[in-house]
Design a protein around this motif. Sequence first.
Motif, PDB file in Angstrom:
ATOM      1  N   LEU A 341       0.917  -1.192   0.055  1.00  0.00           N
ATOM      2  CA  LEU A 341      -0.112   0.226  -0.005  1.00  0.00           C
ATOM      3  C   LEU A 341       0.953   1.242  -0.031  1.00  0.00           C
ATOM      4  O   LEU A 341       1.692   1.398   1.069  1.00  0.00           O
ATOM      5  CB  LEU A 341      -1.089   0.121   1.175  1.00  0.00           C
ATOM      6  CG  LEU A 341      -1.928   1.185   1.117  1.00  0.00           C
ATOM      7  CD1 LEU A 341      -2.934   1.138   0.163  1.00  0.00           C
ATOM      8  CD2 LEU A 341      -3.002   0.999   2.550  1.00  0.00           C
ATOM      9  N   ILE A 351     -10.410   1.862   2.584  1.00  0.00           N
ATOM     10  CA  ILE A 351     -10.207   0.177   2.472  1.00  0.00           C
ATOM     11  C   ILE A 351     -11.811  -0.294   2.789  1.00  0.00           C
ATOM     12  O   ILE A 351     -12.021   0.063   4.096  1.00  0.00           O
ATOM     13  CB  ILE A 351      -9.097  -0.155   3.211  1.00  0.00           C
ATOM     14  CG1 ILE A 351      -7.879   0.744   2.798  1.00  0.00           C
ATOM     15  CG2 ILE A 351      -8.974  -1.399   3.042  1.00  0.00           C
ATOM     16  CD1 ILE A 351      -6.743   0.495   3.830  1.00  0.00           C
ATOM     17  N   TYR A 499      -9.773   0.586  -2.207  1.00  0.00           N
ATOM     18  CA  TYR A 499      -8.872  -0.686  -2.161  1.00  0.00           C
ATOM     19  C   TYR A 499      -9.986  -1.694  -1.441  1.00  0.00           C
ATOM     20  O   TYR A 499     -10.457  -1.315  -0.567  1.00  0.00           O
ATOM     21  CB  TYR A 499      -7.524  -0.639  -1.557  1.00  0.00           C
ATOM     22  CG  TYR A 499      -6.600   0.034  -1.984  1.00  0.00           C
ATOM     23  CD1 TYR A 499      -5.632  -0.332  -2.899  1.00  0.00           C
ATOM     24  CD2 TYR A 499      -6.244   1.434  -1.668  1.00  0.00           C
ATOM     25  CE1 TYR A 499      -4.529   0.269  -3.640  1.00  0.00           C
ATOM     26  CE2 TYR A 499      -5.386   2.308  -2.002  1.00  0.00           C
ATOM     27  CZ  TYR A 499      -4.550   1.513  -3.081  1.00  0.00           C
ATOM     28  OH  TYR A 499      -3.516   2.374  -3.794  1.00  0.00           O
ATOM     29  N   PRO A 508      -6.691  -2.525  -5.721  1.00  0.00           N
ATOM     30  CA  PRO A 508      -7.515  -1.524  -6.423  1.00  0.00           C
ATOM     31  C   PRO A 508      -8.935  -1.838  -6.703  1.00  0.00           C
ATOM     32  O   PRO A 508      -8.953  -2.588  -7.213  1.00  0.00           O
ATOM     33  CB  PRO A 508      -6.573  -0.811  -7.411  1.00  0.00           C
ATOM     34  CG  PRO A 508      -5.274  -1.561  -7.103  1.00  0.00           C
ATOM     35  CD  PRO A 508      -5.550  -2.693  -6.436  1.00  0.00           C
TER      36      PRO A 508
END
Length: 514
Positions: A341, A351, A499, A508
């Motif tokens: 990341l 996320i 993500y 992604p």
Amino acid sequence: MLQVKHLTLTHRKDLRTLAEDFSFVLNNGDKAVVIGEEGNGKSTLLKWIYDPGMVEDYCEWSGEIAGDPGPMGYLAQDLSEEEKAGSVYGFCAASPYFFDLTPKELADIARQLRLPAEDFYSDRPVSSLSGGEKIKLQLGRLLFGRPETLLLDEPSSDVDLETLEWLEAWLRGYRGIVLYISHDEALIENTATMVLHIEHPREGKPPRCTAHRLDYRTYAQRRSDAIEDQTRQARKEREEYGKKMEKYRRIQQSVEHAQNAITRQNPSGGRLLKKKMHSVMSMGRRFQREAEDMTQLPEVEEEAFLRFPEGTALPAGKTALDLHLPELQAGEKLLAENIRLHVSGGEKVGILGPNGAGKTTLLRHIASLLLARKDLRAAYMSQDYADTLPMDKTPVEYLAPEGDAASETRARTYLGSIRYSRQEMAHPIRELSGGQKAKLLLTKMMLDGVNVLILNEPTRNFSPISGPRVREALADYQGTIISVSHDRKFLAEVCDTLYRFTEKGVVPMDRGEL
């Protein structure tokens, strides 16, 4: 049918009226959402409807429930420590209806919830379940009693995107009455057929409680339009009134000047001026009556005001995070492998992934790295506010640890801007609602001028009224954000990079996947 008649709820400690003379009717098939700012009494309303004894230790009430709501099921905002420590089977067996159900009936309930029927007999600790699994388990126990009315306090809290989408479909298909509280605006927009709004416009003013047979989008738009129209009309009338009063004052001053200048040699002129002054005074009284009849500026509950200061930006070329983890573990359990990341200055990362996958573990690891760096001013919002907030201190003591008059005045000013009452400023933090705690944490970060925010579910406790303002503040924030969230509005409006957390790392995501 569930009918609440003339309900008034008053908090014993602060003598604060939470609801006053509130009446509404819910019919079979209604999906009614209760909205309002944090601490306005939404949870208290649901508890009182289910069992007035649940609120009598901290609240006085008057009013009654009429109609026949049938058997009711209540889902609390959180499980008790005892329930969390026990097994799934013990949790289910605590229902007085569990052993009356046939295997087929249990299988039917499990099918509704998309759970294997054998899960009801599991020895797994309740504490080991993901947020989505806990919600389904709680709903299952409610359904054991075949309720005709469901009272759900934050069923969307701490659940992943997949569970949220399932919950939306389940709520829409439920045939009985559903009265619920949620801070997930997307869920509200997709499910609510009726809105109950508890507003506290100004401190010291009575609350305003209203019921609207509208979906949430329509209600929010009509409310916004009505406030805007009323504000425009009130300001126009005040502008016109100001022009009239200016003309009136000029006439009055002219007549008074003439009266002062007149001589005794002109008594007839004095009588004319006296008559003219009488007309002027009549005009003044007429204008005063007009002022009393003018459209009032709308008294609405103000939204929380949050704005991060200038100077929190990181240069776009600066690396805020460059993470490579061969393995992410929780104890001996392997959660994910090969996590990479990279986050640059000014980037806002979201996320998301299934409950229990390890997102919180990852975020804690990121926080431990960034909080230790000297070239950054980082701050961390944990999912459990007790990890970072001193629960026994008051909000003023937390924001003004110096204790001097100037610091305390500044703290009270900021607390007022995020809709804290004077009483709440003096309460221990542990007594505040989740939303009030979240606003307090964000205000502290704002005052500290941090340039990296590490946020775990930052918007999960904000009301639909404050939520848009908080998202706007975070979207305008010039620093870097690394967050875990299932709030679709937050992910869409604040995060520029998404993500998905998987066992093979962070992948992604396209924004169209939300």
